[in-house]
Motif scaffolding. Structure first.
Motif, PDB file in Angstrom:
ATOM      1  N   ARG A  45       3.252  22.232 -12.170  1.00 43.88           N
ATOM      2  CA  ARG A  45       5.049  21.034 -11.914  1.00 43.88           C
ATOM      3  C   ARG A  45       5.134  19.878 -13.350  1.00 43.88           C
ATOM      4  N   ALA A  46       4.247  19.235 -13.426  1.00 43.33           N
ATOM      5  CA  ALA A  46       3.974  18.136 -14.205  1.00 43.33           C
ATOM      6  C   ALA A  46       4.177  18.345 -15.901  1.00 43.33           C
ATOM      7  N   VAL A  47       3.932  19.545 -16.058  1.00 45.42           N
ATOM      8  CA  VAL A  47       4.168  20.015 -18.021  1.00 45.42           C
ATOM      9  C   VAL A  47       5.239  20.534 -17.410  1.00 45.42           C
ATOM     10  N   LEU A  71       5.016  20.430 -30.876  1.00 45.58           N
ATOM     11  CA  LEU A  71       3.714  20.921 -30.171  1.00 45.58           C
ATOM     12  C   LEU A  71       2.442  19.872 -30.471  1.00 45.58           C
ATOM     13  N   ALA A  72       2.321  18.832 -31.682  1.00 46.07           N
ATOM     14  CA  ALA A  72       0.975  18.312 -31.111  1.00 46.07           C
ATOM     15  C   ALA A  72       0.780  18.071 -30.017  1.00 46.07           C
ATOM     16  N   ILE A  73       2.023  17.478 -29.891  1.00 49.21           N
ATOM     17  CA  ILE A  73       2.616  16.437 -28.239  1.00 49.21           C
ATOM     18  C   ILE A  73       1.923  17.288 -26.967  1.00 49.21           C
ATOM     19  N   ASP A  74       2.723  18.769 -27.146  1.00 49.16           N
ATOM     20  CA  ASP A  74       2.211  18.989 -26.025  1.00 49.16           C
ATOM     21  C   ASP A  74       1.368  19.644 -25.629  1.00 49.16           C
ATOM     22  N   GLY A 126      -3.420  19.087 -22.212  1.00 56.89           N
ATOM     23  CA  GLY A 126      -4.546  18.693 -21.741  1.00 56.89           C
ATOM     24  C   GLY A 126      -5.211  17.357 -20.546  1.00 56.89           C
ATOM     25  N   PHE A 127      -4.272  16.879 -20.596  1.00 57.95           N
ATOM     26  CA  PHE A 127      -4.470  15.627 -19.342  1.00 57.95           C
ATOM     27  C   PHE A 127      -3.482  15.663 -18.668  1.00 57.95           C
ATOM     28  N   PRO A 131      -3.070  10.058 -13.181  1.00 54.21           N
ATOM     29  CA  PRO A 131      -2.945  10.286 -11.340  1.00 54.21           C
ATOM     30  C   PRO A 131      -1.305   9.667 -11.513  1.00 54.21           C
ATOM     31  N   LEU A 132      -1.179  10.205 -11.239  1.00 55.26           N
ATOM     32  CA  LEU A 132       0.627  10.385 -11.142  1.00 55.26           C
ATOM     33  C   LEU A 132       0.869   9.958  -9.876  1.00 55.26           C
ATOM     34  N   TRP A 133       2.544   9.331  -9.996  1.00 54.00           N
ATOM     35  CA  TRP A 133       3.441   8.865  -8.287  1.00 54.00           C
ATOM     36  C   TRP A 133       4.433  10.751  -8.999  1.00 54.00           C
ATOM     37  N   LEU A 134       4.440  10.469  -8.002  1.00 56.72           N
ATOM     38  CA  LEU A 134       6.062  12.449  -7.942  1.00 56.72           C
ATOM     39  C   LEU A 134       7.170  11.801  -7.654  1.00 56.72           C
ATOM     40  N   ALA A 135       8.076  12.265  -7.960  1.00 53.40           N
ATOM     41  CA  ALA A 135       9.036  12.135  -6.629  1.00 53.40           C
ATOM     42  C   ALA A 135       9.704  13.345  -6.291  1.00 53.40           C
ATOM     43  N   VAL A 136       9.650  13.719  -5.252  1.00 49.14           N
ATOM     44  CA  VAL A 136       8.870  14.707  -4.256  1.00 49.14           C
ATOM     45  C   VAL A 136      10.634  14.928  -3.578  1.00 49.14           C
ATOM     46  N   ASP A 137      11.669  16.471  -3.670  1.00 44.19           N
ATOM     47  CA  ASP A 137      12.472  16.758  -2.562  1.00 44.19           C
ATOM     48  C   ASP A 137      12.153  16.916  -1.245  1.00 44.19           C
TER      49      ASP A 137
END
Length: 145
Positions: A14-16, A36-39, A44-45, A50-56
């Motif tokens: 979902r983050a991707v 495309l290169a950035i994608d 890959g990472f 370690p993300l902070w997510l805003a969720v519903d």
């Protein structure tokens, strides 16, 4: 109702999706080759980051933020949620953890520059190239209380 929580391994896909949607909606200045290169790099990472997510209310991720040592490396919001306060909620969460938080934003992304300035960030410098040495100038920002 928006809740902020740490990411889990199951949130990677979902983050991707959020990243791709947000970049496609806001980064029209990227060349197709660079996009495309950035994608490839992001895929890959990002799923393990370690993300902070805003969720519903159903725990569905709407946006994410990545902070490393007080520097916001990434803030991306699902395009369907832009302008709803989700990004601002994540930034406020980050500022609660890191009151002098810094970030960099692509100069060509005028909406993002305006968002951060509205949130209280001030320009501290500019680089003519991005972190990969590409000709996408960065504006350096710091939150000043």
């Amino acid at each position: 109702m928006i809740t902020i929580r740490s990411s889990r391994p199951s949130d990677g896909e979902r983050a991707v999706e959020i990243w791709r949607g947000a970049v496609d909606a806001t980064h029209d200045f990227l060349s197709p080759q660079d996009r495309l290169a950035i994608d490839e790099t992001v895929c890959g990472f990002l799923p393990q980051a370690p993300l902070w997510l805003a969720v519903d209310a159903n725990d569905y991720p709407l946006a994410f933020m990545l902070i490393d040592n007080g520097h916001m490396e990434a803030l991306f919001v699902d395009p369907a949620c832009r302008g709803t306060g989700v990004g601002a909620a994540l930034v406020r969460h980050g500022l609660a953890l890191h009151p002098k938080m810094t970030t960099d934003v692509n100069e060509q992304n005028a909406q993002a520059v305006g968002f951060y300035e509205k949130m209280g960030f001030r320009r501290t410098g500019r680089s003519p190239l991005d972190g990969q040495g590409k000709p996408y100038p960065l504006i350096h920002l710091e939150y000043l209380t």
